[in-house]
Design an enzyme around this catalytic site. Structure first.
Site, mmCIF file in Angstrom:
data_model
loop_
_atom_site.group_PDB
_atom_site.id
_atom_site.type_symbol
_atom_site.label_atom_id
_atom_site.label_comp_id
_atom_site.label_asym_id
_atom_site.label_seq_id
_atom_site.Cartn_x
_atom_site.Cartn_y
_atom_site.Cartn_z
ATOM 1 N N CYS A 167 -20.910 9.057 -59.864
ATOM 2 C CA CYS A 167 -21.326 7.659 -59.886
ATOM 3 C C CYS A 167 -20.207 6.897 -60.753
ATOM 4 O O CYS A 167 -19.262 6.534 -60.247
ATOM 5 C CB CYS A 167 -22.756 7.735 -60.495
ATOM 6 S SG CYS A 167 -23.770 6.244 -60.209
ATOM 7 N N ASP A 189 -38.733 15.691 -66.997
ATOM 8 C CA ASP A 189 -39.477 16.883 -66.807
ATOM 9 C C ASP A 189 -39.639 17.196 -65.047
ATOM 10 O O ASP A 189 -39.835 18.382 -64.602
ATOM 11 C CB ASP A 189 -40.718 17.057 -67.368
ATOM 12 C CG ASP A 189 -40.970 17.315 -68.865
ATOM 13 O OD1 ASP A 189 -40.090 18.355 -69.248
ATOM 14 O OD2 ASP A 189 -41.694 16.876 -69.523
ATOM 15 N N GLU A 225 -51.922 6.816 -78.177
ATOM 16 C CA GLU A 225 -51.858 6.445 -76.599
ATOM 17 C C GLU A 225 -52.175 7.348 -75.652
ATOM 18 O O GLU A 225 -52.189 6.914 -74.540
ATOM 19 C CB GLU A 225 -50.334 5.707 -76.747
ATOM 20 C CG GLU A 225 -49.390 6.727 -77.018
ATOM 21 C CD GLU A 225 -47.760 6.077 -76.866
ATOM 22 O OE1 GLU A 225 -47.525 4.880 -76.971
ATOM 23 O OE2 GLU A 225 -46.885 6.793 -77.073
ATOM 24 N N GLU A 256 -26.113 16.250 -58.980
ATOM 25 C CA GLU A 256 -26.875 17.124 -59.840
ATOM 26 C C GLU A 256 -28.399 17.108 -59.816
ATOM 27 O O GLU A 256 -28.935 18.064 -60.124
ATOM 28 C CB GLU A 256 -26.424 16.840 -61.060
ATOM 29 C CG GLU A 256 -26.897 15.395 -61.868
ATOM 30 C CD GLU A 256 -26.161 14.256 -61.429
ATOM 31 O OE1 GLU A 256 -25.483 14.287 -60.561
ATOM 32 O OE2 GLU A 256 -26.422 13.335 -62.361
ATOM 33 N N HIS A 281 -25.797 11.088 -57.178
ATOM 34 C CA HIS A 281 -25.962 12.053 -58.207
ATOM 35 C C HIS A 281 -26.271 13.329 -57.663
ATOM 36 O O HIS A 281 -27.656 13.736 -57.326
ATOM 37 C CB HIS A 281 -27.064 11.802 -59.141
ATOM 38 C CG HIS A 281 -26.522 10.320 -60.016
ATOM 39 N ND1 HIS A 281 -26.092 10.544 -61.170
ATOM 40 C CD2 HIS A 281 -26.913 8.951 -59.781
ATOM 41 C CE1 HIS A 281 -25.627 9.405 -61.638
ATOM 42 N NE2 HIS A 281 -26.281 8.305 -61.078
HETATM 43 N N1 GLN Z 1 -23.040 1.843 -64.286
HETATM 44 C C1 GLN Z 1 -22.649 1.980 -62.799
HETATM 45 C C2 GLN Z 1 -23.711 1.155 -61.758
HETATM 46 O O1 GLN Z 1 -24.253 0.826 -62.031
HETATM 47 C C3 GLN Z 1 -22.883 3.665 -62.512
HETATM 48 C C4 GLN Z 1 -24.328 3.975 -62.521
HETATM 49 C C5 GLN Z 1 -24.555 5.312 -62.722
HETATM 50 O O2 GLN Z 1 -23.512 5.880 -63.130
HETATM 51 N N2 GLN Z 1 -25.496 5.914 -62.725
HETATM 52 O O3 GLN Z 1 -22.929 1.243 -60.634
#
Ligand code: GLN
Length: 542
Positions: A381, A71, A148, A516, A514
């Site tokens: 990633c 969120d 909870e 995004e 990332h």
């Molecule tokens: N599993 C990979 C790492 O830990 C990529 C992680 C991901 O894509 N956020 O580096």
């Protein structure tokens, strides 16, 4: 002092409280107020970092390195206000802090209890760091009546008592279902849910009634009468055609006006130009592209929430509709002809972030298809790591792999045990704890001046958010670059590869971070804008 708006949900879960909070914040912002949104999660995990994306959707990472509820992604996308660690708390974190204090003896022999110790911690969290704000919106996860969630509701009750009505407002989101057999919308679940809330000492000020058709005036009055609110405070919330139409819709239904009325505030009409533009771009595309996303958690759309949104933003920036074809990488470990048959209709291929070995050969095969066929490719990633393993195999290193998948003689991707953090050197042991131990949050990268990515960003210094434990191994740089995969972005100390690209390909970019997470509908991320533009080009070719 900032005014607080507490948002609870009743009747059922998944009513879109997060979107509601984000939209109300956007409306208040459009009226010139300074806002921040916080999420209170009653579950016992310390943070969602170790939770499966199948159960809880994506983990949203903030600039300051917190792993938070998805969120917070909505909040940031709707307001543009960067979320922080201090915007998400769980029961787990509260108990962790309290128990640590208890063990240290900080309570000086007192009995440690839910009231006042847990409720005080919740109240402190709601009130902290809010001096520069007009409104703090606090969303309570779960549904009123959950065991909870009770300490959170109790803390809100106490806060109302302390702050007074002029400084606090309760918005309760409920469901008004349509019962086909009766041919009517039914208000009883809303009445029960409000009764549950009043039984806990909270009289809601505004009811946001989710319904799938017009709420008749008679039912609106009935809800007002039985739930003890004024008629104008019963806001019908019909399903919106798309999430970016929600602020405009709530504004039309009078939500922001009612909130201001509650606080006795006046303000000029909000400036909705930003939202008019966003919905116009979304609702009137001038073309379309199809992007194949080859991932692992494709069964649950929330698992790639920000990615989905960033692709939509990239489409808006190019005025095209983006069709996303979710492809299960695991089912994709097929022969070349089958893979080609599935990927040929795609105008772009994206391999998103992920964890573990399952499905990785399918991802690597998709990278190869994109490279060989000149189809726009975007690796995020784990997707970048797969692009490097594929590149190494293409360069003749047949055993290329990642140490994440087990011991290997060719660790093109390996665990990072040391990196420069914001507060100095960070170190990790190979077999250490899983929770909160990744390279997390915003880090800078330096881009090669003549690279494709430098032209996409229009800059050679960028800052992006990370969440990873493994990293492309710099000692393979020469072999990979010899095969055309260039390291065009590095950490400022030159040690960690952050971006790779193929200059001899129409659009081939892999990023260790990332992007995004930072894309917004009114400010699409340049990489997504560029990727969709390249896909559009590809669509014209095929
Ligand atoms: N599993 C990979 C790492 O830990 C990529 C992680 C991901 O894509 N956020 O580096």
């Amino acid at each position: 002092m900032a005014r607080h708006i507490f948002i609870t949900g009743g009747v059922v879960s998944s009513l879109g409280k997060g979107l509601m909070a984000a939209s109300l914040a956007a409306l208040l912002q459009a009226r010139g107020f300074r806002v921040r949104i916080r999420k209170f999660d009653p579950y016992l995990n310390v943070d969602p970092g170790t939770m499966s994306p199948y159960q809880h959707g994506e983990v949203y990472v903030t600039d300051d390195g917190a792993e938070t509820d998805l969120d917070l992604g909505h909040y940031e996308r709707f307001t543009g206000v960067s979320a922080r660690q201090s915007d998400n708390i769980t029961s787990g974190r509260i108990y962790q802090d309290i128990i640590a204090k208890e063990r240290r003896g900080d309570y000086l022999g007192a009995t440690v209890q839910v009231i006042p110790h847990v409720t005080d911690a919740i109240k402190n969290f709601a009130m902290s760091d809010t001096d520069d704000l007009d409104f703090v919106l606090c969303e309570i996860g779960g549904t009123v009546g959950d065991i909870e969630g009770l300490p959170f509701v109790e803390a809100m009750r106490q806060l109302r008592n302390e702050m007074g009505r002029e400084q606090s407002c309760f918005v309760h989101v409920t469901l008004v279902p349509y019962i086909a057999a009766a041919g009517e919308l039914k208000t009883k679940p809303t009445q029960h849910s409000v009764r549950e809330l009043t039984g806990l000492g909270i009289q809601p000020d505004i009811l946001l009634c989710r319904c799938d058709r017009e709420l008749p005036e008679s039912e609106r009055r009935k809800i007002a009468l039985f739930c003890n609110v004024r008629r104008e405070a019963v806001i019908p919330a019909l399903d919106a055609p798309n999430i970016y139409a929600v602020p405009l819709q709530y504004h039309r239904e009078g939500l922001d006006a009612e909130v201001l009325h509650h606080f006795g505030l006046t303000s000029p009409a909000p400036d909705m130009a930003r939202w008019d533009e966003v919905t116009d771009r979304y609702e009137h595309p001038e073309g379309e592209v199809t992007i194949g996303v080859v991932g692992k958690y494709v069964g649950l759309p929330d698992a790639y929430k920000s990615l989905n949104e960033a692709l939509v933003h990239g489409g808006m920036a190019n005025r095209v509709k983006v069709n996303i074809k979710w492809i299960d990488a695991e089912l994709f470990e097929k022969d070349d002809a089958e893979i080609a048959a599935e990927l040929e209709p795609m105008h772009g291929i994206l391999v998103p972030g992920g964890f573990g070995e399952r499905g990785t050969e399918g991802k690597i095969a998709s990278v190869r298809f994109a490279r060989e066929r000149g189809v726009p490719f975007f690796g995020i990633c784990l997707g970048m790591q797969m692009a490097c393993i594929e590149g190494a195999r293409s360069a003749g290193i047949a055993q290329a792999s990642s140490t994440e998948f087990g011991p290997t003689s060719e660790p093109v991707v390996g665990i990072i045990t040391e990196w420069m953090g914001k507060d100095g050197l960070e170190q990790r042991a190979a077999g250490g704890d899983l929770g909160g131990t990744m390279r997390l949050g915003a880090y800078q990268a330096e881009l090669s001046p003549n690279s494709h990515v430098a032209s996409i960003y229009g800059s050679t210094t960028i800052s992006e958010r990370h969440r990873h434990r493994y990293e492309v191994n710099g000692s393979y740089r020469e072999a990979l670059e010899g095969d055309g995969l260039i390291f065009s972005g590095m950490s400022p100390d030159g040690l960690l590869p952050e971006i790779v690209e193929r200059p001899d390909h129409p659009w081939f970019v892999g990023v260790q971070f990332h992007p995004e997470l930072k894309s917004k509908p009114f400010d699409p991320h340049p990489l997504f804008k560029g990727f969709i533009a390249a896909a559009l080009q590809q669509a014209r070719l095929v």
